[in-house]
Motif scaffolding. Structure first.
Motif, PDB file in Angstrom:
ATOM      1  N   ASP A 169       0.808  -1.217   0.000  1.00  0.00           N
ATOM      2  CA  ASP A 169       0.000   0.000   0.000  1.00  0.00           C
ATOM      3  C   ASP A 169       0.843   1.269   0.000  1.00  0.00           C
ATOM      4  OD1 ASP A 169      -2.191  -1.620   0.002  1.00  0.00           O
ATOM      5  OD2 ASP A 169      -2.631  -1.376   2.132  1.00  0.00           O
ATOM      6  N   LYS A 170       1.937   1.262   0.746  1.00  0.00           N
ATOM      7  CA  LYS A 170       2.793   2.452   0.794  1.00  0.00           C
ATOM      8  C   LYS A 170       3.340   2.768  -0.593  1.00  0.00           C
ATOM      9  CE  LYS A 170       6.760   4.569   3.093  1.00  0.00           C
ATOM     10  NZ  LYS A 170       6.824   5.516   2.033  1.00  0.00           N
ATOM     11  N   ALA A 171       3.731   1.750  -1.331  1.00  0.00           N
ATOM     12  CA  ALA A 171       4.256   1.957  -2.682  1.00  0.00           C
ATOM     13  C   ALA A 171       3.168   2.501  -3.609  1.00  0.00           C
ATOM     14  CB  ALA A 171       4.827   0.662  -3.239  1.00  0.00           C
ATOM     15  N   ILE A 172       1.948   2.021  -3.443  1.00  0.00           N
ATOM     16  CA  ILE A 172       0.835   2.531  -4.263  1.00  0.00           C
ATOM     17  C   ILE A 172       0.580   3.999  -3.928  1.00  0.00           C
ATOM     18  CG2 ILE A 172      -1.639   2.328  -4.742  1.00  0.00           C
ATOM     19  CD1 ILE A 172      -1.336  -0.710  -4.289  1.00  0.00           C
ATOM     20  N   ASP A 231       2.717   6.094  -2.752  1.00  0.00           N
ATOM     21  CA  ASP A 231       3.844   6.847  -3.324  1.00  0.00           C
ATOM     22  C   ASP A 231       3.633   7.111  -4.813  1.00  0.00           C
ATOM     23  OD1 ASP A 231       5.069   6.952  -0.851  1.00  0.00           O
ATOM     24  OD2 ASP A 231       6.459   5.283  -1.275  1.00  0.00           O
ATOM     25  N   LEU A 232       3.051   6.150  -5.521  1.00  0.00           N
ATOM     26  CA  LEU A 232       2.750   6.359  -6.948  1.00  0.00           C
ATOM     27  C   LEU A 232       1.742   7.494  -7.121  1.00  0.00           C
ATOM     28  CD1 LEU A 232       2.489   2.679  -8.285  1.00  0.00           C
ATOM     29  CD2 LEU A 232       4.289   4.344  -8.799  1.00  0.00           C
ATOM     30  N   TYR A 233       0.720   7.528  -6.262  1.00  0.00           N
ATOM     31  CA  TYR A 233      -0.249   8.633  -6.319  1.00  0.00           C
ATOM     32  C   TYR A 233       0.450   9.961  -6.039  1.00  0.00           C
ATOM     33  CZ  TYR A 233      -4.474   5.729  -6.591  1.00  0.00           C
ATOM     34  OH  TYR A 233      -5.458   4.864  -7.002  1.00  0.00           O
ATOM     35  N   CYS A 234       1.293   9.979  -5.033  1.00  0.00           N
ATOM     36  CA  CYS A 234       1.983  11.216  -4.656  1.00  0.00           C
ATOM     37  C   CYS A 234       2.905  11.717  -5.765  1.00  0.00           C
ATOM     38  CB  CYS A 234       2.775  11.016  -3.355  1.00  0.00           C
ATOM     39  SG  CYS A 234       1.720  10.831  -1.912  1.00  0.00           S
ATOM     40  N   SER A 235       3.490  10.800  -6.504  1.00  0.00           N
ATOM     41  CA  SER A 235       4.363  11.208  -7.612  1.00  0.00           C
ATOM     42  C   SER A 235       3.573  11.406  -8.905  1.00  0.00           C
ATOM     43  CB  SER A 235       5.482  10.181  -7.810  1.00  0.00           C
ATOM     44  OG  SER A 235       4.942   8.948  -8.234  1.00  0.00           O
ATOM     45  N   ARG A 236       2.254  11.278  -8.816  1.00  0.00           N
ATOM     46  CA  ARG A 236       1.326  11.484  -9.934  1.00  0.00           C
ATOM     47  C   ARG A 236       1.578  10.498 -11.078  1.00  0.00           C
ATOM     48  NH1 ARG A 236      -2.339  12.872  -7.300  1.00  0.00           N
ATOM     49  NH2 ARG A 236      -3.536  13.783  -8.957  1.00  0.00           N
ATOM     50  N   ASN A 240       0.474   4.745 -13.071  1.00  0.00           N
ATOM     51  CA  ASN A 240       0.536   3.356 -12.616  1.00  0.00           C
ATOM     52  C   ASN A 240      -0.185   3.172 -11.282  1.00  0.00           C
ATOM     53  OD1 ASN A 240       1.991   2.530 -14.839  1.00  0.00           O
ATOM     54  ND2 ASN A 240       3.974   2.793 -13.832  1.00  0.00           N
ATOM     55  N   ALA A 241      -0.400   4.246 -10.553  1.00  0.00           N
ATOM     56  CA  ALA A 241      -1.095   4.161  -9.264  1.00  0.00           C
ATOM     57  C   ALA A 241      -2.478   3.545  -9.442  1.00  0.00           C
ATOM     58  CB  ALA A 241      -1.201   5.546  -8.629  1.00  0.00           C
ATOM     59  N   ILE A 242      -3.170   3.975 -10.482  1.00  0.00           N
ATOM     60  CA  ILE A 242      -4.526   3.477 -10.708  1.00  0.00           C
ATOM     61  C   ILE A 242      -4.499   2.004 -11.104  1.00  0.00           C
ATOM     62  CG2 ILE A 242      -6.576   3.707 -12.164  1.00  0.00           C
ATOM     63  CD1 ILE A 242      -5.993   6.759 -12.129  1.00  0.00           C
ATOM     64  N   SER A 243      -3.590   1.627 -11.993  1.00  0.00           N
ATOM     65  CA  SER A 243      -3.545   0.215 -12.399  1.00  0.00           C
ATOM     66  C   SER A 243      -3.120  -0.681 -11.234  1.00  0.00           C
ATOM     67  CB  SER A 243      -2.634   0.018 -13.613  1.00  0.00           C
ATOM     68  OG  SER A 243      -1.317   0.378 -13.316  1.00  0.00           O
ATOM     69  N   GLU A 244      -2.208  -0.221 -10.408  1.00  0.00           N
ATOM     70  CA  GLU A 244      -1.791  -1.004  -9.238  1.00  0.00           C
ATOM     71  C   GLU A 244      -2.925  -1.103  -8.212  1.00  0.00           C
ATOM     72  OE1 GLU A 244       0.890  -2.876  -8.857  1.00  0.00           O
ATOM     73  OE2 GLU A 244       1.634  -2.263 -10.832  1.00  0.00           O
ATOM     74  N   THR A 245      -3.665  -0.019  -8.051  1.00  0.00           N
ATOM     75  CA  THR A 245      -4.821  -0.034  -7.152  1.00  0.00           C
ATOM     76  C   THR A 245      -5.842  -1.040  -7.661  1.00  0.00           C
ATOM     77  OG1 THR A 245      -4.477   2.277  -6.557  1.00  0.00           O
ATOM     78  CG2 THR A 245      -6.653   1.360  -6.114  1.00  0.00           C
ATOM     79  N   ASP A 246      -6.080  -1.021  -8.962  1.00  0.00           N
ATOM     80  CA  ASP A 246      -7.051  -1.939  -9.553  1.00  0.00           C
ATOM     81  C   ASP A 246      -6.600  -3.396  -9.401  1.00  0.00           C
ATOM     82  OD1 ASP A 246      -9.539  -2.356 -11.052  1.00  0.00           O
ATOM     83  OD2 ASP A 246      -8.189  -3.096 -12.628  1.00  0.00           O
ATOM     84  N   LYS A 247      -5.321  -3.649  -9.599  1.00  0.00           N
ATOM     85  CA  LYS A 247      -4.815  -5.017  -9.454  1.00  0.00           C
ATOM     86  C   LYS A 247      -5.040  -5.545  -8.045  1.00  0.00           C
ATOM     87  CE  LYS A 247      -0.932  -4.743 -12.642  1.00  0.00           C
ATOM     88  NZ  LYS A 247       0.534  -4.672 -12.691  1.00  0.00           N
ATOM     89  N   LYS A 248      -4.753  -4.692  -7.069  1.00  0.00           N
ATOM     90  CA  LYS A 248      -4.806  -5.147  -5.681  1.00  0.00           C
ATOM     91  C   LYS A 248      -6.215  -5.066  -5.080  1.00  0.00           C
ATOM     92  CE  LYS A 248      -2.314  -4.908  -1.350  1.00  0.00           C
ATOM     93  NZ  LYS A 248      -1.179  -4.375  -0.640  1.00  0.00           N
ATOM     94  N   TYR A 249      -6.975  -4.022  -5.435  1.00  0.00           N
ATOM     95  CA  TYR A 249      -8.252  -3.787  -4.763  1.00  0.00           C
ATOM     96  C   TYR A 249      -9.453  -3.720  -5.699  1.00  0.00           C
ATOM     97  CZ  TYR A 249      -5.356  -2.765  -0.733  1.00  0.00           C
ATOM     98  OH  TYR A 249      -4.451  -2.866   0.293  1.00  0.00           O
ATOM     99  N   GLY A 250      -9.265  -4.024  -6.970  1.00  0.00           N
ATOM    100  CA  GLY A 250     -10.374  -3.951  -7.927  1.00  0.00           C
ATOM    101  C   GLY A 250     -11.537  -4.861  -7.575  1.00  0.00           C
ATOM    102  N   LYS A 251     -11.237  -6.119  -7.222  1.00  0.00           N
ATOM    103  CA  LYS A 251     -12.306  -7.073  -6.909  1.00  0.00           C
ATOM    104  C   LYS A 251     -13.095  -6.687  -5.658  1.00  0.00           C
ATOM    105  CE  LYS A 251     -10.493 -11.046  -9.359  1.00  0.00           C
ATOM    106  NZ  LYS A 251      -9.970 -12.411  -9.278  1.00  0.00           N
ATOM    107  N   PRO A 252     -12.426  -6.346  -4.541  1.00  0.00           N
ATOM    108  CA  PRO A 252     -13.236  -5.951  -3.376  1.00  0.00           C
ATOM    109  C   PRO A 252     -14.020  -4.657  -3.613  1.00  0.00           C
ATOM    110  CG  PRO A 252     -10.886  -6.011  -2.790  1.00  0.00           C
ATOM    111  CD  PRO A 252     -11.010  -6.482  -4.191  1.00  0.00           C
TER     112      PRO A 252
END
Length: 184
Positions: free
Chosen positions: A3-6, A8-13, A16-28
Motif C-alpha cells: 500500500d505504501k508503494a501505491i 507513493d505512486l499517487y503522490c508522484s502522480r 501506474n497508481a490506478i492500475s496497481e490499485t485496480d490489481k490489488k483492490y479492484g475485486k473488493p
C-alpha cells in the motif's frame, strides 16, 4: 505491491497508481459497489469514479490505512449512485439493511437533533469493540458492505438462521446501547 508503494505512486502522480490499485483492490471495490447497486455496469462506473476520486485526494491527503480509505470512497460513490437510481423505489439488500438498522433508532424523531454523525459513529465503534470478532464480522459485512444473509452465512460458515438471529440480537443490543448513551 504494498500500500505504501501505491500511495507513493499517487503522490508522484504516476498513472501506474490506478492500475496497481485496480490489481490489488479492484475485486473488493467491485464487490462493495455491486452489493449496493446490484448492477455490473453501474458498479464498474463507481469503481472507476473511485479511482478518479482517489487520484484527486492523494495528495494532499495521505491515508493511514489505504484499503479503508478506498473502500469508503467506493461505498459513498455507490450510495450516491443508488440514491440517484432509486429515488422513488425501495429494493435490494441495501434497503433491507437500512430498514434493519432503522429499528435501532425507531423512537427517535430526528436523530440529527440528538447526536451528530461523528458522535454516533463513535458510539457504534464503541459498541462493535464490545462484540466478539465473529459478531463484528457479521455486523460489518451486513451493514457496511451490504452483504446478504446467505452471503454472510457462506463466508462465515454458519447457517442463515444463525446469521439472522445473531443480527437480530445485535440490533437489539445496539438499540439498548444507544439508549444508555442518551441517543434517543
Amino acid at each position: 505491491m504494498d500500500d505504501k508503494a501505491i500511495i507513493d505512486l499517487y503522490c508522484s502522480r504516476s498513472e501506474n497508481a490506478i492500475s496497481e490499485t485496480d490489481k490489488k483492490y479492484g475485486k473488493p471495490c467491485m464487490s462493495i459497489a455491486n452489493n449496493i447497486l446490484n448492477d455490473i455496469s453501474d458498479s464498474e462506473e463507481c469503481v472507476n469514479d473511485t479511482y478518479l476520486k482517489t487520484w484527486n485526494k492523494i495528495p494532499p491527503h495521505i491515508p493511514k490505512y489505504f484499503p479503508a480509505f478506498l473502500f469508503k470512497i467506493v461505498k459513498n460513490t455507490a450510495m450516491t449512485k443508488y440514491s440517484y437510481n432509486h429515488r422513488d423505489k425501495r429494493c435490494s439488500e441495501i434497503s433491507v439493511s437500512f430498514d434493519e438498522l432503522g429499528e435501532c433508532m425507531a423512537d427517535s424523531e430526528d436523530i440529527n437533533e440528538t447526536v451528530d454523525k461523528k458522535e454516533l459513529a463513535g458510539f457504534i465503534n464503541e459498541f462493535l469493540k464490545g462484540l466478539s470478532r465473529e459478531k463484528r464480522i457479521v455486523f460489518v459485512r451486513r451493514y457496511w458492505y451490504f452483504d446478504s444473509v446467505p452471503q454472510i452465512a457462506e463466508m462465515c460458515d454458519m447457517s442463515e438462521e444463525k446469521v439472522k438471529s445473531m443480527l437480530m440480537r445485535m440490533r437489539s443490543r445496539l438499540r439498548d446501547f444507544l439508549k444508555e448513551r442518551g441517543v434517543f
